[in-house]
Design a protein around this motif. Structure first.
Motif, PDB file in Angstrom:
ATOM      1  N   GLY A  45       0.814  -1.212   0.000  1.00 20.81           N
ATOM      2  CA  GLY A  45       0.000   0.000   0.000  1.00 20.81           C
ATOM      3  C   GLY A  45       0.846   1.258   0.000  1.00 20.81           C
ATOM      4  O   GLY A  45       0.560   2.221  -0.720  1.00 20.81           O
ATOM      5  N   THR A  46       1.913   1.264   0.800  1.00 21.50           N
ATOM      6  CA  THR A  46       2.807   2.421   0.831  1.00 21.50           C
ATOM      7  C   THR A  46       3.522   2.599  -0.505  1.00 21.50           C
ATOM      8  O   THR A  46       3.644   3.718  -1.016  1.00 21.50           O
ATOM      9  CB  THR A  46       3.848   2.248   1.957  1.00 21.50           C
ATOM     10  N   SER A  48       2.379   1.640  -3.351  1.00 21.28           N
ATOM     11  CA  SER A  48       1.382   2.089  -4.324  1.00 21.28           C
ATOM     12  C   SER A  48       1.253   3.600  -4.323  1.00 21.28           C
ATOM     13  O   SER A  48       1.036   4.224  -5.363  1.00 21.28           O
ATOM     14  CB  SER A  48       0.020   1.456  -4.011  1.00 21.28           C
ATOM     15  N   PHE A  70      -3.443   1.847  -7.064  1.00 21.25           N
ATOM     16  CA  PHE A  70      -4.427   1.526  -6.020  1.00 21.25           C
ATOM     17  C   PHE A  70      -5.418   0.471  -6.498  1.00 21.25           C
ATOM     18  O   PHE A  70      -5.973  -0.277  -5.693  1.00 21.25           O
ATOM     19  CB  PHE A  70      -5.168   2.790  -5.567  1.00 21.25           C
ATOM     20  N   GLN A  73      -3.910  -2.722  -5.781  1.00 21.42           N
ATOM     21  CA  GLN A  73      -4.049  -2.940  -4.338  1.00 21.42           C
ATOM     22  C   GLN A  73      -5.442  -3.482  -4.028  1.00 21.42           C
ATOM     23  O   GLN A  73      -5.613  -4.405  -3.235  1.00 21.42           O
ATOM     24  CB  GLN A  73      -3.814  -1.635  -3.575  1.00 21.42           C
ATOM     25  N   TYR A 268      -7.258   1.500   5.859  1.00 24.31           N
ATOM     26  CA  TYR A 268      -6.572   1.500   4.570  1.00 24.31           C
ATOM     27  C   TYR A 268      -6.530   2.882   3.941  1.00 24.31           C
ATOM     28  O   TYR A 268      -5.615   3.194   3.170  1.00 24.31           O
ATOM     29  CB  TYR A 268      -7.195   0.465   3.628  1.00 24.31           C
ATOM     30  N   SER A 272      -2.771   4.174   3.030  1.00 25.66           N
ATOM     31  CA  SER A 272      -2.366   4.289   1.626  1.00 25.66           C
ATOM     32  C   SER A 272      -2.773   5.632   1.031  1.00 25.66           C
ATOM     33  O   SER A 272      -1.922   6.467   0.711  1.00 25.66           O
ATOM     34  CB  SER A 272      -2.964   3.135   0.813  1.00 25.66           C
TER      35      SER A 272
END
Length: 446
Positions: A45-46, A48, A70, A73, A268, A272
């Motif tokens: 996530g980071t 992304s 994303f 993700q 989330y 993110s």
């Protein structure tokens, strides 16, 4: 509707309740496994937000590249219910321990391979397609992880401390927030932005191989859940656990799938999208955003522990309800606070968002396993958890940028408030579970 009831019978040999030392070992095993699995999941996530638009989707441009990153993700969330069904099936048939070892191995392998992948500049469109495949495998693994880790502790813990011990499976995810942000922060501080985008982002993915080894050793040393072993001896295992769960406890399956929507949305989005929002929209330094992410992870841990402890004293349902209703109001205030534009306001917004999510997530770790009887508990709890993951975890980060672009940040806050209200309503549709016995083989009308 169906209410659980303990089935009384002769206790098979080798299925006595764990000692305090055993419970400490089980708690550590639950937390260690989920630290590794969610560390792997969160660094994606980071990445992304900070890297993948440049590495895997450069032809789309910054804005569309971020949306595409994303989207990959979010694909993992689609795989999570499938993972819950697949690994839940085996968890309810062959045992919690063996299944959790398998999910850990699959997650670790997928994550290391992401760290070794060629970029779009090297192999073209094959790069994002391979990324998509590995992301689906990550989703399958995580789909089977949380339910097994939490119910292994819930099925072993004394009733009065079930909320506390069950929380460790979720606490691993909170610790992973700290580790994921800290890893990227260290990488960002020790190398240039060009080097970070070129190769530095790979280090957190490949380094997870060390954590995987530790996790496998810890999980191999724990014993199978005594509740599962008693049920297997007493009544055998379910041949079709998901179908049986829907047939016997449809209300719990329906409302249970909505309880965690707010937690996923808040968590989330903070992990993110808000990282991207902080750097791209608020123009905060990447190191500032990552440092705040580390602090937010600590806050998430503390609030989760607090929520679990309070649920042992006042009940799961009461703590969850109060927290979700307060979250409705906070969702509307979040972006006005963030849009002040300072590092302090950004930190306050991210940290408070995770406080409310943690106060719910702590009690849910016991609440969800307590809802279901032993025969299909792994499958049912995992399915509800991961359906909530799609609604709350996959959708908000994907639609956040378009909503803000079309209607402004207040509209996104309103969307989050609706998700929090869904969680509150679903919780109201369920009964308190704190006093239920985990060793349940039958349901009675009531």
């Amino acid at each position: 509707m169906d209410q659980p009831q303990q089935t009384v019978g002769v206790q098979p040999p080798g299925t006595t309740a764990p000692s305090k030392k055993d419970m400490r070992r089980i708690a550590i095993a639950s937390a260690t496994g989920t630290v590794i699995e969610y560390y792997d999941f969160l660094i994606y996530g980071t990445a992304s937000a900070l890297v993948f638009p440049h590495v895997f989707f450069p032809a789309l441009g910054p804005a569309a590249g971020t949306v595409a990153a994303f989207a990959t993700q979010g694909v993992a969330f689609l795989g999570r219910p499938l993972g819950a069904i697949l690994f839940g099936h085996f968890g309810d048939r062959v045992g919690r321990k063996k299944t959790l070892i398998t999910t850990l191995f699959l997650m670790g392998l997928s994550t290391v391979l992401i760290g070794l992948m060629p970029t779009a500049a090297q192999i073209g469109v094959a790069a994002p397609l391979l990324l998509l495949l590995l992301r689906i495998l990550q989703g399958l693994a995580v789909g089977g992880e949380w339910a097994g880790a939490t119910l292994l502790a819930a099925e072993s813990a004394p009733k009065g401390k079930r909320g506390f011990y069950s929380m460790f499976g979720s606490l691993g995810g909170a610790i992973a927030v700290v580790l994921a942000n800290l890893t990227f922060l260290i990488a960002g501080l020790t190398m240039s932005n060009e080097d970070f985008i070129s190769y530095g982002w790979r280090i957190p993915f490949v380094a997870s191989v060390v954590l995987i080894g530790v996790g496998l050793v810890v999980r191999l040393k724990i014993e199978e859940s005594p509740v599962f072993r008693r049920e297997a001896v007493r009544s055998g295992t379910a041949s079709a656990p998901l179908a049986e769960a829907f047939r016997k406890q449809p209300r719990q399956m329906l409302f249970g799938s909505g309880v965690l929507v707010m937690v996923f949305a808040f968590f989330y989005l903070s992990g993110s999208f808000l990282a991207s929002y902080g750097t791209a929209h608020l123009h905060l330094a990447k190191t500032t955003v990552l440092s705040i992410g580390v602090l937010a992870g600590v806050v998430w841990c503390i609030s989760m522990i607090l929520g679990a402890v309070l649920s042992d004293r006042f009940g799961r349902r009461r703590v969850i309800l109060v927290s979700t209703f307060v979250s409705v109001a906070w969702a509307l205030a979040l972006f006005p606070v963030l849009d002040i534009g300072t590092a302090f306001s950004y930190g306050a917004g991210v940290c408070l968002t995770l406080v409310f999510a943690g106060l719910v997530f702590g009690p849910v770790s016991a609440f969800m396993p307590e809802l279901f009887i032993t025969r299909y508990r792994y499958t049912a709890a995992g399915f509800c958890y991961n359906v909530a993951g799609i609604l709350g975890g996959a959708v908000p980060p994907l639609v956040a940028a378009p909503i803000i672009g079309a209607a402004g940040s207040l509209a996104l806050g309103g969307f989050l408030a609706v998700l929090a209200l869904i969680s509150a309503v679903c919780t109201m549709g369920l009964k308190e579970t704190r006093h239920y016995e985990m060793d349940r083989g039958e349901l009675v009308a009531g």
